[in-house]
Design an enzyme around this catalytic site. Structure first.
Site, PDB file in Angstrom:
ATOM      1  N   CYS A 121      17.964 -40.452 -24.115  1.00 12.33           N
ATOM      2  CA  CYS A 121      18.870 -41.339 -24.781  1.00 12.33           C
ATOM      3  C   CYS A 121      20.161 -41.061 -24.022  1.00 12.33           C
ATOM      4  CB  CYS A 121      18.899 -40.825 -26.274  1.00 12.33           C
ATOM      5  SG  CYS A 121      19.701 -39.287 -26.860  1.00 12.33           S
ATOM      6  N   CYS A 141      18.477 -46.889 -25.510  1.00 12.53           N
ATOM      7  CA  CYS A 141      19.657 -47.186 -24.767  1.00 12.53           C
ATOM      8  C   CYS A 141      19.749 -48.228 -23.688  1.00 12.53           C
ATOM      9  CB  CYS A 141      19.687 -45.642 -24.147  1.00 12.53           C
ATOM     10  SG  CYS A 141      18.267 -45.025 -23.264  1.00 12.53           S
ATOM     11  N   CYS A 167      19.646 -46.183 -19.668  1.00 12.44           N
ATOM     12  CA  CYS A 167      18.730 -45.475 -19.160  1.00 12.44           C
ATOM     13  C   CYS A 167      17.972 -45.608 -17.995  1.00 12.44           C
ATOM     14  CB  CYS A 167      17.348 -45.087 -20.365  1.00 12.44           C
ATOM     15  SG  CYS A 167      18.143 -44.248 -21.842  1.00 12.44           S
TER      16      CYS A 167
END
Length: 128
Positions: free
Chosen positions: A8, A82, A86
């Site tokens: 995350c 995310c 990410c």
């Protein structure tokens, strides 16, 4: 032993709890890790408290960045809502759990996210 990483943004809530649940429910089948694209450097006290309610000491974890895992391959990489934050991690299987960040949520809602993460980790362990 399968390797799983949960990612995350801050590595202070969702990915930390997912890593903990993988340790709790899959210690005999997975090596679990977590990281953040922009780690906060600390575990959210709400996450520590929420996991303590279940008998797990999240305070022993550390907030880490993805750099620590560069070039390492995983059997599964799970991102947690995310989006573009990410980056891709080398993994045979990729999942994106679009989970809201519980950071600012009251305890009841925080626990709901925690419990959802536990259910999703259990499902993942069945597929490895």
């Amino acid at each position: 032993m399968k390797k799983v990483i949960f990612v995350c943004v801050e590595n202070s809530n969702r990915s930390q709890m997912a890593e903990a649940f993988a340790h709790i429910h899959g210690a005999d089948i997975v090596e679990a890790f977590s990281a953040g694209s922009r780690p906060s450097g600390r575990i959210n006290p709400k996450a520590i408290e929420a996991m303590k309610e279940l008998g797990y000491d999240l305070a022993m974890h550390a907030s880490k960045g993805l750099d620590e895992f560069n070039g390492k391959e995983f059997d599964a990489a799970v991102t947690m809502g995310c989006g573009d934050e990410c980056p891709l991690v080398l993994a045979k299987k990729r999942l994106d759990w679009k989970l809201p960040d519980p950071k600012q949520m009251p305890p009841e809602q925080f626990r709901e996210i925690r419990d959802l993460i536990e259910a999703k980790v259990k499902e993942l362990l069945q597929t490895l």
